[in-house]
Design an enzyme around this catalytic site. Structure first.
Site, PDB file in Angstrom:
ATOM      1  N   GLY A 137     -18.999 -30.172  46.304  1.00 62.32           N
ATOM      2  CA  GLY A 137     -19.892 -31.256  46.692  1.00 62.32           C
ATOM      3  C   GLY A 137     -19.464 -32.611  46.188  1.00 62.32           C
ATOM      4  O   GLY A 137     -20.235 -33.571  46.240  1.00 62.32           O
ATOM      5  N   SER A 140     -14.228 -37.799  46.841  1.00 60.42           N
ATOM      6  CA  SER A 140     -13.858 -39.142  46.406  1.00 60.42           C
ATOM      7  C   SER A 140     -14.827 -39.703  45.364  1.00 60.42           C
ATOM      8  O   SER A 140     -14.441 -40.535  44.539  1.00 60.42           O
ATOM      9  CB  SER A 140     -13.806 -40.091  47.616  1.00 60.42           C
ATOM     10  OG  SER A 140     -12.811 -39.670  48.529  1.00 60.42           O
ATOM     11  N   TRP A 164     -10.163 -27.255  46.138  1.00 60.35           N
ATOM     12  CA  TRP A 164      -8.994 -28.005  46.614  1.00 60.35           C
ATOM     13  C   TRP A 164      -8.096 -28.468  45.455  1.00 60.35           C
ATOM     14  O   TRP A 164      -7.587 -29.590  45.458  1.00 60.35           O
ATOM     15  CB  TRP A 164      -9.412 -29.212  47.468  1.00 60.35           C
ATOM     16  CG  TRP A 164      -9.997 -28.834  48.778  1.00 60.35           C
ATOM     17  CD1 TRP A 164     -11.311 -28.914  49.140  1.00 60.35           C
ATOM     18  CD2 TRP A 164      -9.313 -28.276  49.904  1.00 60.35           C
ATOM     19  NE1 TRP A 164     -11.480 -28.444  50.412  1.00 60.35           N
ATOM     20  CE2 TRP A 164     -10.266 -28.047  50.909  1.00 60.35           C
ATOM     21  CE3 TRP A 164      -7.976 -27.946  50.144  1.00 60.35           C
ATOM     22  CZ2 TRP A 164      -9.933 -27.497  52.158  1.00 60.35           C
ATOM     23  CZ3 TRP A 164      -7.649 -27.402  51.386  1.00 60.35           C
ATOM     24  CH2 TRP A 164      -8.613 -27.193  52.366  1.00 60.35           C
ATOM     25  N   ASP A 248      -5.317 -45.160  39.730  1.00 62.65           N
ATOM     26  CA  ASP A 248      -4.547 -46.362  40.076  1.00 62.65           C
ATOM     27  C   ASP A 248      -3.067 -46.023  40.197  1.00 62.65           C
ATOM     28  O   ASP A 248      -2.383 -46.474  41.122  1.00 62.65           O
ATOM     29  CB  ASP A 248      -4.744 -47.445  39.015  1.00 62.65           C
ATOM     30  CG  ASP A 248      -6.113 -48.112  39.093  1.00 62.65           C
ATOM     31  OD1 ASP A 248      -6.790 -47.942  40.126  1.00 62.65           O
ATOM     32  OD2 ASP A 248      -6.490 -48.791  38.126  1.00 62.65           O
ATOM     33  N   ARG A 251      -2.486 -43.282  43.188  1.00 63.53           N
ATOM     34  CA  ARG A 251      -2.635 -43.852  44.534  1.00 63.53           C
ATOM     35  C   ARG A 251      -1.390 -44.631  44.944  1.00 63.53           C
ATOM     36  O   ARG A 251      -0.945 -44.548  46.092  1.00 63.53           O
ATOM     37  CB  ARG A 251      -3.870 -44.748  44.579  1.00 63.53           C
ATOM     38  CG  ARG A 251      -5.168 -43.964  44.619  1.00 63.53           C
ATOM     39  CD  ARG A 251      -6.399 -44.820  44.357  1.00 63.53           C
ATOM     40  NE  ARG A 251      -7.615 -44.010  44.471  1.00 63.53           N
ATOM     41  CZ  ARG A 251      -8.815 -44.387  44.078  1.00 63.53           C
ATOM     42  NH1 ARG A 251      -8.996 -45.594  43.536  1.00 63.53           N
ATOM     43  NH2 ARG A 251      -9.850 -43.581  44.206  1.00 63.53           N
ATOM     44  N   GLU A 371      -6.938 -38.404  46.696  1.00 65.66           N
ATOM     45  CA  GLU A 371      -7.080 -39.491  45.726  1.00 65.66           C
ATOM     46  C   GLU A 371      -7.944 -40.637  46.280  1.00 65.66           C
ATOM     47  O   GLU A 371      -7.772 -41.792  45.910  1.00 65.66           O
ATOM     48  CB  GLU A 371      -5.717 -40.050  45.290  1.00 65.66           C
ATOM     49  CG  GLU A 371      -4.721 -39.027  44.804  1.00 65.66           C
ATOM     50  CD  GLU A 371      -5.149 -38.374  43.504  1.00 65.66           C
ATOM     51  OE1 GLU A 371      -5.386 -39.094  42.530  1.00 65.66           O
ATOM     52  OE2 GLU A 371      -5.253 -37.140  43.464  1.00 65.66           O
TER      53      GLU A 371
END
Length: 386
Positions: A137, A140, A164, A248, A251, A371
């Site tokens: 649930g 991101s 995942w 940061d 990504r 991410e």
């Protein structure tokens, strides 16, 4: 028309050497195995991971004091990731996955924790590692995780479920994010280190994925998994801070991975357009095809520049939240455009599994999701505007 693949900043001798090593490894070891691994679906290519570890590709980003290559800057990580993911996006991300594990340890860990958990990741025989954040649930929105860490004598009991999780089951070491205070959002998140054989930790079956099948994902289940206090990363409630710092970096590095995959698709489409003939001429002489290739090349070059700029901001100690999100958003969506355009350029053959471009299109879709989805990246950017 070619993409230059030349960084906008000068490279050191060490950076040039690692790029050369990765180019050769990607061409000889990764690219030839891409289709085989994709067809196998849920088989981690451990042999490629081990070969990369043996020659230093797997630990170049770990500080020298812990036995690594000492190239800890994000810019170098981006240079490496682009080359490896040019070979194959899934395998390329797998080869350097220990970097994602080591980032929160470098941000939050004590010197003793760094020595104990990072040193084993160097040299031949390094284990695989994993970062466990996502839940059924909570994707991101990492602050909404519900897996709990309850204080007990000498440490914590972790209970809950993750989903995942890349390398779950195959990895020996894990960074797990859990709530030490479930009444709070981000301020309640704490990070923990644990090993695969921890009592009460179990794994689900491999999850069926659209692409990047070299990285097998599973669910993780925690039933009173004990973690000693010495394996908590940072103070209680600092986990989200460490996770955002890790995001940061990751990504931007994933942006570089997207650039590498896009470059592979562009080069393949360009070669095809030069040799495939329609209406008596090579299709590259058709204006529509030439213009499509021009846009592919332009998006790749602009994405690479933004990724490298974001990496340099992080390396300089700047606030990279907005620029890191911009880099990932731009590079991942450019890669999706480029791989789709490559399939279109090859026509029916692009749709066939005989050619790699359809696989690369499936692979890069993940970069728009992991991410932080593209929508989340736009939200982060909007919150960090001038």
């Amino acid at each position: 028309m070619t993409t230059t693949n030349i960084p906008a900043w000068p490279l050191t001798d060490e950076q040039q050497q690692i790029i050369k090593l990765c180019k050769e490894f990607a061409a000889k070891e990764i690219r030839p195995r891409g289709r085989e691994v994709d067809e196998a679906d849920v088989v981690t290519p451990v042999d490629i991971f081990e070969k990369a570890a043996a020659i230093g590709i797997g630990d170049f980003m770990i500080p020298e004091e812990f036995g690594g290559g000492g190239m800890t800057d994000v810019f170098t990580q981006c240079l490496v990731q682009e080359e490896l993911c040019w070979g194959d996006p899934g395998i390329g991300n797998l080869v350097c996955s220990n970097g994602f594990f080591s980032d929160p340890i470098m941000v939050l860990g004590t010197e003793e924790q760094k020595k104990r958990w990072l040193t084993p990741l160097t040299g031949p025989g390094a284990p695989m590692t994993s970062l466990a954040t996502t839940e059924p649930g909570s994707g991101s929105d990492a602050a909404s995780i519900v897996t709990s860490a309850t204080r007990v004598e000498g440490g914590y009991h972790i209970n809950g479920q993750k989903a995942w999780i890349s390398n779950a089951g195959a990895a020996e070491f894990y960074v797990v994010f859990a709530k030490t205070d479930r009444t709070k959002r981000s301020a309640g998140v704490t990070a923990f280190l644990l090993k695969k054989d921890a009592p009460g930790l179990t794994f689900g079956e491999p999850m069926k994925k659209m692409g990047q099948r070299a990285i097998v994902c599973r669910e993780m289940f925690f039933d009173n998994v004990f973690v000693p206090e010495c394996d908590r990363l940072g103070a209680e409630g600092q986990g989200f801070y460490g996770l955002m710092g890790t995001f940061d970096i990751s990504r931007v590095v994933l942006g570089a991975a997207a650039v590498g995959a896009a470059r592979a698709a562009y080069e393949y489409a360009l070669d095809y357009a030069k040799t495939r003939r329609q209406f008596g001429v090579p299709i590259i002489e058709h204006q529509a095809v030439a213009f499509r290739l021009a846009e592919m090349a332009t998006r790749i070059e602009s994405s690479r520049l933004l990724v490298h700029h974001a990496a340099r901001v992080i390396d300089a100690g700047g606030d990279a939240r907005g620029i890191a999100a911009m880099a990932k958003l731009t590079a991942s969506e450019a890669a999706m455009f480029v791989t789709h355009a490559a399939v279109q350029t090859l026509g029916g053959w692009g749709y066939s599994r005989e050619y790699p471009v359809e696989q690369w299109m499936r692979d890069v879709k993940l970069e728009e999701i992991e991410e932080g989805t593209s929508d989340i990246m736009k939200l982060v950017i909007s919150r960090n505007l001038g």
